[in-house]
Scaffold this motif. Sequence first.
Motif, short mmCIF file in Angstrom:
data_model
loop_
_atom_site.label_atom_id
_atom_site.label_comp_id
_atom_site.label_asym_id
_atom_site.label_seq_id
_atom_site.Cartn_x
_atom_site.Cartn_y
_atom_site.Cartn_z
N HIS A 88 0.88 -1.18 0.00
CA HIS A 88 0.00 0.00 0.00
C HIS A 88 0.91 1.22 0.00
CE1 HIS A 88 -3.28 2.70 1.24
NE2 HIS A 88 -2.42 3.21 2.10
N LEU A 89 0.68 2.14 -0.92
CA LEU A 89 1.53 3.34 -0.97
C LEU A 89 0.88 4.50 -0.24
CD1 LEU A 89 2.85 2.88 -4.60
CD2 LEU A 89 4.13 2.55 -2.47
N GLU A 90 -0.26 4.93 -0.74
CA GLU A 90 -1.04 5.96 -0.04
C GLU A 90 -2.46 5.89 -0.60
OE1 GLU A 90 0.02 10.14 -1.37
OE2 GLU A 90 1.77 9.06 -2.09
N SER A 91 -3.35 6.71 -0.07
CA SER A 91 -4.73 6.67 -0.55
C SER A 91 -4.79 7.06 -2.02
CB SER A 91 -5.59 7.64 0.27
OG SER A 91 -5.59 7.26 1.62
N GLY A 92 -5.57 6.30 -2.79
CA GLY A 92 -5.70 6.58 -4.22
C GLY A 92 -7.15 6.42 -4.64
N HIS A 93 -7.53 5.18 -4.94
CA HIS A 93 -8.94 4.88 -5.25
C HIS A 93 -9.75 4.91 -3.95
CE1 HIS A 93 -12.36 2.95 -7.16
NE2 HIS A 93 -12.30 1.95 -6.31
N THR A 94 -9.18 4.37 -2.87
CA THR A 94 -9.74 4.44 -1.51
C THR A 94 -8.57 4.64 -0.55
OG1 THR A 94 -9.44 2.08 -0.99
CG2 THR A 94 -11.48 2.66 -2.14
#
Length: 308
Positions: free
Chosen positions: A170-176
């Motif tokens: 997980h990198l950072e919030s994107g789609h959720t």
Amino acid sequence: MLMKRRNIFSIIGSLVTFLVFTSFLYAKEQAEVQVGAEKLAKNIYMLSDSGGMGNTTVLTGDDGVLMIDTKVEASVDKLLAKIAELSEKPVRFAVITHWHFDHTGGNEKVAKTGAAIIAHENVRKQMGIEHDMKIFNEKVPPASEIALPLLTYKNEITFHMDGEEVRVFHLESGHTDGDSVTFFKNANVISMGDLYFEGLYPYICIYSGGSINGMIKVINQILPMIDENTKVVPGHGPLSNKDKLQQYVSMLIVIRDNVSRLMQEGKTMDEVIAAKPTQAFDEKWGKGFLPPDKFAGLVYMDLSPELP
Ligand SMILES: [Zn+2]
């Protein structure tokens, strides 16, 4: 202001009607839905269904099966039947890319087969609470205990199975706020979840931490990790590659900048939509899940300082 809010509600309303309608149709037509498998490597497959509800990636081998997403409840039996054609071994792990119903709907059934459900910690949080979606005029109840991820991670988890090194991160919030990307290192296959819709404007879940800026940032971090031979599995749409992923992020950047510029000029949402900020891309991307005006409205709401 009231007028503006009404417009926002009507856009959201039509988005939701569309989603509910699509899922209703999908559930109804399950009898005819076929699950197809596309071989990506000697023991990795992309599974897609004819109902248009997106892709699953499956790893097979002596150590058992790892699958990505369980899709919708109504189709999980067909999905599991297809996996059984590919492998005699049981599903040991189901990695969930994010909390949406079309990626987690089969969790309960898959968990009951003895598989462990794994996801980013925010997926368990989002699935475990009631979502009082006033804007959607709907309350989404918490998922059953067995459907929740049994294992959660924060930044990254690696599976060593079936001769693969499977890196889930997980990198950072994107789609959720709980997106997982899965990279099969030896086979050079990457499964993007809904951070990537190929050939159609993406839905961005602005109510669970998603944003167009986050999506752009995440994809720009992923591009240097892959090469021209990487097979890229989008959450929705056909199998893809690095070049197409680059085109997707370039499209998002231009549309984000266009909408942002119009907003700085003081335009309302209706005016922004009327200015057709997506026009240059509509031929290729505007014929899918979200038509151009709905996508422009979604980006406007996303970039607005306050969510409706
Ligand atoms: Zn989604």
